[in-house]
Write a protein that holds these residues in place. Structure first.
Motif, PDB file in Angstrom:
ATOM      1  N   GLN A   1       0.838  -1.199   0.000  1.00 58.43           N
ATOM      2  CA  GLN A   1       0.000   0.000   0.000  1.00 58.43           C
ATOM      3  C   GLN A   1       0.873   1.249   0.000  1.00 58.43           C
ATOM      4  O   GLN A   1       0.577   2.239  -0.681  1.00 58.43           O
ATOM      5  CB  GLN A   1      -0.924   0.003   1.221  1.00 58.43           C
ATOM      6  N   ILE A   2       1.982   1.216   0.744  1.00 57.32           N
ATOM      7  CA  ILE A   2       2.941   2.331   0.728  1.00 57.32           C
ATOM      8  C   ILE A   2       3.452   2.547  -0.693  1.00 57.32           C
ATOM      9  O   ILE A   2       3.558   3.686  -1.172  1.00 57.32           O
ATOM     10  CB  ILE A   2       4.119   2.040   1.677  1.00 57.32           C
ATOM     11  N   VAL A   3       3.749   1.451  -1.359  1.00 56.09           N
ATOM     12  CA  VAL A   3       4.264   1.532  -2.733  1.00 56.09           C
ATOM     13  C   VAL A   3       3.208   2.099  -3.677  1.00 56.09           C
ATOM     14  O   VAL A   3       3.503   2.960  -4.514  1.00 56.09           O
ATOM     15  CB  VAL A   3       4.710   0.132  -3.205  1.00 56.09           C
ATOM     16  N   ASP A   4       1.977   1.626  -3.552  1.00 56.50           N
ATOM     17  CA  ASP A   4       0.908   2.096  -4.433  1.00 56.50           C
ATOM     18  C   ASP A   4       0.628   3.583  -4.236  1.00 56.50           C
ATOM     19  O   ASP A   4       0.250   4.278  -5.190  1.00 56.50           O
ATOM     20  CB  ASP A   4      -0.377   1.297  -4.180  1.00 56.50           C
ATOM     21  N   ASP A   5       0.809   4.078  -3.018  1.00 57.23           N
ATOM     22  CA  ASP A   5       0.526   5.485  -2.722  1.00 57.23           C
ATOM     23  C   ASP A   5       1.719   6.391  -3.015  1.00 57.23           C
ATOM     24  O   ASP A   5       1.609   7.616  -2.937  1.00 57.23           O
ATOM     25  CB  ASP A   5       0.136   5.652  -1.249  1.00 57.23           C
ATOM     26  N   PHE A   6       2.848   5.798  -3.358  1.00 52.99           N
ATOM     27  CA  PHE A   6       4.092   6.558  -3.526  1.00 52.99           C
ATOM     28  C   PHE A   6       4.042   7.412  -4.792  1.00 52.99           C
ATOM     29  O   PHE A   6       3.683   6.947  -5.872  1.00 52.99           O
ATOM     30  CB  PHE A   6       5.267   5.586  -3.602  1.00 52.99           C
ATOM     31  N   GLU A   7       4.405   8.674  -4.661  1.00 53.54           N
ATOM     32  CA  GLU A   7       4.500   9.595  -5.796  1.00 53.54           C
ATOM     33  C   GLU A   7       5.917  10.146  -5.846  1.00 53.54           C
ATOM     34  O   GLU A   7       6.290  11.001  -5.038  1.00 53.54           O
ATOM     35  CB  GLU A   7       3.495  10.736  -5.657  1.00 53.54           C
ATOM     36  N   PRO A   8       6.749   9.665  -6.780  1.00 50.81           N
ATOM     37  CA  PRO A   8       8.150  10.108  -6.847  1.00 50.81           C
ATOM     38  C   PRO A   8       8.265  11.578  -7.213  1.00 50.81           C
ATOM     39  O   PRO A   8       7.438  12.121  -7.952  1.00 50.81           O
ATOM     40  CB  PRO A   8       8.749   9.216  -7.943  1.00 50.81           C
ATOM     41  N   THR A   9       9.290  12.217  -6.682  1.00 47.88           N
ATOM     42  CA  THR A   9       9.556  13.615  -7.023  1.00 47.88           C
ATOM     43  C   THR A   9      10.292  13.672  -8.356  1.00 47.88           C
ATOM     44  O   THR A   9      10.731  12.661  -8.894  1.00 47.88           O
ATOM     45  CB  THR A   9      10.433  14.266  -5.939  1.00 47.88           C
ATOM     46  N   GLU A  10      10.445  14.870  -8.908  1.00 46.58           N
ATOM     47  CA  GLU A  10      11.143  15.031 -10.178  1.00 46.58           C
ATOM     48  C   GLU A  10      12.589  14.575 -10.074  1.00 46.58           C
ATOM     49  O   GLU A  10      13.184  14.110 -11.044  1.00 46.58           O
ATOM     50  CB  GLU A  10      11.090  16.493 -10.626  1.00 46.58           C
ATOM     51  N   ALA A  11      13.164  14.697  -8.880  1.00 47.19           N
ATOM     52  CA  ALA A  11      14.563  14.305  -8.697  1.00 47.19           C
ATOM     53  C   ALA A  11      14.734  12.800  -8.694  1.00 47.19           C
ATOM     54  O   ALA A  11      15.834  12.283  -8.912  1.00 47.19           O
ATOM     55  CB  ALA A  11      15.095  14.894  -7.388  1.00 47.19           C
ATOM     56  N   GLN A  12      13.647  12.081  -8.440  1.00 47.33           N
ATOM     57  CA  GLN A  12      13.724  10.620  -8.404  1.00 47.33           C
ATOM     58  C   GLN A  12      13.432  10.075  -9.802  1.00 47.33           C
ATOM     59  O   GLN A  12      12.298  10.024 -10.238  1.00 47.33           O
ATOM     60  CB  GLN A  12      12.723  10.063  -7.388  1.00 47.33           C
ATOM     61  N   GLN A  13      14.468   9.685 -10.479  1.00 47.88           N
ATOM     62  CA  GLN A  13      14.304   9.223 -11.860  1.00 47.88           C
ATOM     63  C   GLN A  13      13.535   7.913 -11.927  1.00 47.88           C
ATOM     64  O   GLN A  13      12.759   7.690 -12.849  1.00 47.88           O
ATOM     65  CB  GLN A  13      15.677   9.060 -12.513  1.00 47.88           C
ATOM     66  N   GLU A  14      13.768   7.041 -10.980  1.00 44.70           N
ATOM     67  CA  GLU A  14      13.061   5.759 -10.964  1.00 44.70           C
ATOM     68  C   GLU A  14      11.780   5.906 -10.150  1.00 44.70           C
ATOM     69  O   GLU A  14      11.793   6.437  -9.044  1.00 44.70           O
ATOM     70  CB  GLU A  14      13.942   4.665 -10.344  1.00 44.70           C
TER      71      GLU A  14
END
Length: 511
Positions: free
Chosen positions: A274-287
């Motif tokens: 659930q943590i993974v599904d809710d995760f929204e990477p920032t622009e600095a996070q390429q992956e």
């Protein structure tokens, strides 16, 4: 004599020219036929354009081109019945007109009426009567004919013929507008006909929880707080200083903490995903994935570097998950987890064999372990016989229990054959043939029995031998997967292929 492509003639025996043939109708109508072509092939098909061409059909009944363009426009306007009626009318009134036959054959191919299409394309005589035995063919006729023949061959599942036809088109001009759709069709057909849906006896083993775990939402308490930092770094970002700090910790308690991580990955699975599904990477996070997904892989690597073979049972418990979970934990579970699992299980092949044969474990985990067994023989040739017996026992267990729905799995057995091929296990040729006879094997994975048998007797392929890290730091250093350069690997892949097969290989890879 009209000029033709002599190079193509030398290769295929067919004379093809790009020079325009004189029209069979009054030359003064050429502007109208060009206009009809533009109307029929305009970006947006128009009923008004169709009405205009129909008017020319009535005015110039001796010109089959106009009738043919009404078929094209009707098809583009999704008027299938009208298109077929127009095609039949054109064929009836102009039976010797090449495109009247080809256009009608196109409609029959769409209806999967392959017998009638084959008659129109004069398949029995490779088009000789279709072309009225003309000594030289126009490029537009020849390439369109090859495209129709390819569709017919694919429809009748004649893959060898389909391959030959596509090669004929490619030899004429690799950049011709029809080569790409023909390569698409051939590639799709080869892929489709060898997919699991074509397996004679399709089986997918049932999953069961062989090592049930009590779910929780609480993160474990570690002996060493540094271990919790492994939840915060992706594989490519783990600092060397942290690696050094962790390896300096007491071995016994560090191993206990790493095992607790693997237990946590299963016990808190719902919370973590659930943590993974809710995760929204920032622009600095390429992956675009959460670092917590690499947590079990960190644990595998550190346990392998610590030579913690004694905790293999706990490691195998992590592998007792469903495929859906493995899809979360890794984009390529087998590739990422196989090497550390090899270091942990290379001296405990019986434990690995028991896991593979206990039934109820998913194909991804079993396939990963099968690759580990193959690596033992590749890394230690003196243990080859031991590994051959390992595979022999696994195969016979399946052959002797064909009704075990928790054991038999097409995917696992198909990839297992690849592992036997990797070690060139000629001693197991009889066992492999028996597996193919069951109908369980997916030809798409390693090819049919004939191709597998041939490869079994070819020289050893160095690319199959993995580079095994000697220290924990080597696990985290970017490296070439094997000691052979990409250029050498590509050359090896192409060495036995014709230029056309090289083209297809490049095409499938998107080049």
């Amino acid at each position: 004599m009209m000029p033709f492509n002599k190079t193509y003639f030398e290769k295929t025996g067919v004379k093809v020219t790009e020079e325009p043939f004189p029209p069979s109708y009054d030359k003064s109508l050429l502007p109208l036929t060009r206009q009809a072509y533009e109307l029929a092939n305009a970006r947006y098909p128009s009923p008004m354009a169709l009405a205009k061409i129909k008017k020319w059909v009535l005015q110039y009944p001796e010109v089959p081109l106009f009738k043919n363009y009404t078929v094209v426009l009707n098809l583009r306007l999704k008027r299938t019945a009208e298109a077929k009626a127009a095609a039949l009318d054109c064929y009836e009134k102009h039976p010797d007109y090449f495109f009247s036959k080809v256009t009608l054959a196109d409609l029959y191919l769409s209806e999967e009426n392959y017998e009638t299409a084959a008659e129109l394309l004069d398949e029995a005589h490779e088009g000789a009567n279709l072309f009225r035995n003309k000594p030289i063919l126009h490029e537009s006729e020849w390439m369109q004919y090859l495209y129709m023949r390819l569709r017919l061959a694919v429809g009748q599942e004649q893959l060898e013929l389909a391959h030959k036809i596509t090669e004929q088109a490619w030899l004429y001009d690799p950049k011709h507008r029809l080569v790409k759709p023909m390569a698409d069709l051939l590639t799709s057909a080869q892929f489709s006909f060898n997919r699991p849906g074509k397996i004679v006896n399709e089986r997918k083993n049932l999953f069961r929880a062989n090592a049930p775990v009590t779910p929780t939402t609480e993160m474990p308490v570690f002996h060493h707080s540094e271990v919790a930092q492994l939840y915060e770094y992706r594989i490519e970002d783990l600092p060397k200083t942290l690696i050094s700090d962790l390896m300096a910790l007491p071995r016994t308690t560090l191993i206990a903490d790493l095992c607790a991580m693997l237990q946590d990955a299963r016990a808190r699975q719902d919370t973590i995903f659930q943590i993974v599904d809710d995760f929204e990477p920032t622009e600095a996070q390429q992956e675009g994935y959460h670092p917590i997904l690499d947590m079990p892989l960190h644990a595998f690597r550190f346990l392998a570097a610590l030579n913690a073979e004694e905790v293999l049972p706990e490691v195998l418990n992590f592998l007792r998950q469903e495929n859906d979970a493995f899809d979360y934990w890794s984009y390529d579970f087998e590739m990422q987890y196989m090497v550390p699992l090899y270091l942990l299980g290379q001296h405990r092949l019986k434990d690995l064999q028991d896991f593979v044969l206990e039934g109820g474990n998913e194909d991804i985990s079993r396939t990963t372990i099968s690759r580990v067994a193959a690596q033992v023989a590749l890394q230690h040739p003196e243990r080859r016989e031991e590994v051959l017996n390992w595979f022999k026992t696994v195969i016979h267990k399946h052959l002797d229990n064909p009704e075990d729905d928790y054991l038999i799995d097409n995917s696992f057995l198909s990839f297992l054959i690849g592992d036997v091929l990797a070690i060139r296990g000629t001693e197991l040729e009889t066992e492999l043939e028996r597996l193919f006879e069951t109908g369980w094997i997916d030809d798409w994975v390693q090819g049919n029995w004939k191709s597998v048998q041939k490869e079994l007797h070819t020289p050893f392929e160095p690319l199959d031998k993995e580079v095994i890290p000697k220290t924990i730091y080597e696990f985290y250093e970017p490296k070439v997967r094997n000691p052979i350069s990409p250029e050498a690997a590509l050359a090896k892949m192409y060495e036995d292929k014709s230029p056309f097969e090289q083209f297809l290989s490049n095409y499938r890879m998107g080049n």
